[in-house]
Design an enzyme around this catalytic site. Structure first.
Site, PDB file in Angstrom:
ATOM      1  N   SER A 108       0.809  -1.211   0.000  1.00 24.76           N
ATOM      2  CA  SER A 108       0.000   0.000   0.000  1.00 24.76           C
ATOM      3  C   SER A 108       0.847   1.268   0.000  1.00 24.76           C
ATOM      4  O   SER A 108       1.575   1.531  -0.939  1.00 24.76           O
ATOM      5  CB  SER A 108      -0.960  -0.043   1.192  1.00 24.76           C
ATOM      6  OG  SER A 108      -1.873   1.014   1.166  1.00 24.76           O
ATOM      7  N   ASP A 247      -2.497   6.405  -3.502  1.00 21.72           N
ATOM      8  CA  ASP A 247      -1.315   5.810  -2.890  1.00 21.72           C
ATOM      9  C   ASP A 247      -0.830   4.657  -3.756  1.00 21.72           C
ATOM     10  O   ASP A 247      -1.325   4.440  -4.865  1.00 21.72           O
ATOM     11  CB  ASP A 247      -1.592   5.380  -1.450  1.00 21.72           C
ATOM     12  CG  ASP A 247      -2.570   4.214  -1.356  1.00 21.72           C
ATOM     13  OD1 ASP A 247      -3.330   4.007  -2.308  1.00 21.72           O
ATOM     14  OD2 ASP A 247      -2.577   3.511  -0.318  1.00 21.72           O
ATOM     15  N   ASP A 251      -5.888   2.487  -3.398  1.00 25.29           N
ATOM     16  CA  ASP A 251      -7.142   2.375  -2.647  1.00 25.29           C
ATOM     17  C   ASP A 251      -7.336   3.557  -1.704  1.00 25.29           C
ATOM     18  O   ASP A 251      -8.293   3.608  -0.946  1.00 25.29           O
ATOM     19  CB  ASP A 251      -7.220   1.058  -1.873  1.00 25.29           C
ATOM     20  CG  ASP A 251      -6.177   0.929  -0.769  1.00 25.29           C
ATOM     21  OD1 ASP A 251      -5.304   1.809  -0.654  1.00 25.29           O
ATOM     22  OD2 ASP A 251      -6.237  -0.061  -0.018  1.00 25.29           O
TER      23      ASP A 251
END
Length: 450
Positions: A108, A247, A251
């Site tokens: 992430s 990012d 998400d």
């Protein structure tokens, strides 16, 4: 739920080369997941299972993808390789292709040195806890292989990006377009680098793309939703109307207007909810412990239910499903619109904010003008190992005093970090001085003893 050895709240994550994010562990994880899912499929009488694997742009993604593929194949599971696609794209493709599960290789918003592996169910949501627990229990079992005739096959899904682009566009109303808008899109050198700009361009916007030149090492490096100040500078320099920052796995969303003002997840969620209210009733919204107190107060003023979940989009989703509510999110920019997708999606969330702007004819600042964001004062303090901070007399007394002084004008949040030995202190109040006074009172507590 029993304590996990490998899985956290969002799959397995860590530094590449550590105890879990390495080639051998990924092989074992793939084999364990394959065995559990194949057994479940056989029990249901539905034949050989198939999974899809997607990844972000980290250099380690190639290694982990190959290892997972080998483990799944050894367990007799077919594999579709989507290549570099956003996390929510894997959720969508898993559901659209009627697959048993989906796997995302991504850490992430973390730097490139980290990576992670997480799963989606066939419904495009996080795997049920009981399935994750079965996989976890199987990881340390002996690694074996099905017979040659039963090995899983692997193939590339060549049009994965195109399928997802069309899905994103389908969430924007047919009667609207983005013509006349100049938008800077920052993909964080991550999974949406070859996707996000096309979505907004094909809907009519003039798009300037930044953070779209990944090299395996520069994901989230000074760009994207973690560093929206960079986007703000570019928006001002180019005289653009808006900026959209994602990012590394796309998400998470932050947005910027033409003045360079940055809008966080609370403000963007508010814009979406207010627009939805013009279309149908909104029963409730889920935030987190970190959601601004001003957002909660404004939901109350609008007659909309509001609940706080633990930090993490997994917990937001669980709470939304419990109530049957459609909207929720985090200040960090994880925004969920369950009327459109099963998981948080930065591109789709941005499209919903743009829908609100187009439908109302208002600028972003005007859409959120009625939302009064309370000043927040946040400090991390070292936490002595073994200290029972929840029953610490001094801290409890200081908290009670701050809460009494705040009354209905703010709130206090104290929570332990889940990743480091620190205590996170936060005071929110309707004015900055009141918040500062509260945080100083908490900081004055001696936490080295009870």
């Amino acid at each position: 739920m029993t304590e996990r050895k490998y899985f956290g709240t969002d799959g397995v994550r860590g530094e590449v080369g550590g105890t879990t994010i390495n080639a051998e562990f990924a092989l074992r994880l793939g084999y364990a997941a394959g065995r559990v899912l194949a057994r479940k499929r056989r029990q249901d009488g539905r034949g050989r299972p198939a999974l899809i694997i997607g990844k972000d742009t980290r250099i380690s993604g190639y290694m982990l993808e190959s290892s997972l593929e080998a483990g799944l194949s050894a367990a007799g599971v077919d594999v579709l390789l989507a290549g570099v696609v956003p996390t929510p794209a894997v959720a969508y493709l898993t559901r659209a292709l009627r697959l048993e599960a989906g796997i995302v290789i991504s850490a992430s918003h973390n730097p490139f040195q980290d990576n992670g592996i997480k799963f989606f169910s066939g419904q495009g949501m996080k795997l049920p806890d009981e399935i994750e627990s079965e996989i976890e229990a199987a990881i340390d079992e002996p690694l074996d292989c099905v017979g040659s005739a039963d090995l899983g096959r692997a193939r590339r899904l060549e049009d994965s990006a195109g399928r997802y682009i069309e899905f994103c566009k389908s969430t924007f109303p047919n009667e609207l377009d983005l013509s006349g808008l100049s938008i800077v899109v920052d993909a964080a050198n991550g999974a949406a680098y070859h996707i996000a700009q096309h979505v907004f361009r094909e809907l009519g916007a003039e798009v300037h793309a930044i953070g779209c030149t990944p090299d395996g090492f520069n994901i989230n490096d000074g760009v994207g939703a973690m560093f929206p100040q960079h986007l703000a500078e570019v928006v001002r320099e180019r005289g653009a109307h808006l900026g959209i920052a994602l990012d590394g796995d796309a998400d998470r969303l932050q947005m910027v207007d033409s003045t360079g003002r940055i809008y966080n997840g609370d403000e963007l969620l508010y814009a979406i909810v207010c627009d939805r209210m013009t279309q149908h009733p909104v029963d409730g919204v889920v935030g987190t412990l970190m959601t601004n107190f001003g957002f909660e107060k404004q939901m109350q003023a609008l007659g909309i239910g509001f609940e706080r979940a633990k930090v993490g989009d997994r917990y937001v989703l669980e709470n939304m499903q419990k109530h049957g509510w459609l909207y929720g999110g985090e200040s960090s920019g994880h925004l969920l619109c369950l009327d459109l997708h099963t998981t948080g999606d930065g591109i789709i969330a941005a499209l919903q904010v743009l829908t609100a702007m187009r439908r109302s004819g208002l600028q972003l600042a005007d859409l959120v003008k009625s939302l009064k964001m309370y000043p927040q004062k946040m400090v991390n303090v070292p936490l002595t190992p073994g200290l029972d901070w929840q029953h610490h007399d001094g801290l409890s007394r200081a908290r009670s005093e701050v809460e009494a002084a705040l009354g209905e004008r703010g709130r206090v949040l104290i929570r332990a970090s889940g990743t480091e030995p620190k205590l996170r202190l936060m005071v929110e109040a309707e004015d900055e001085d009141l918040a500062e006074q509260g945080i100083q009172k908490l900081l004055a507590v001696n936490l080295t003893n009870a």
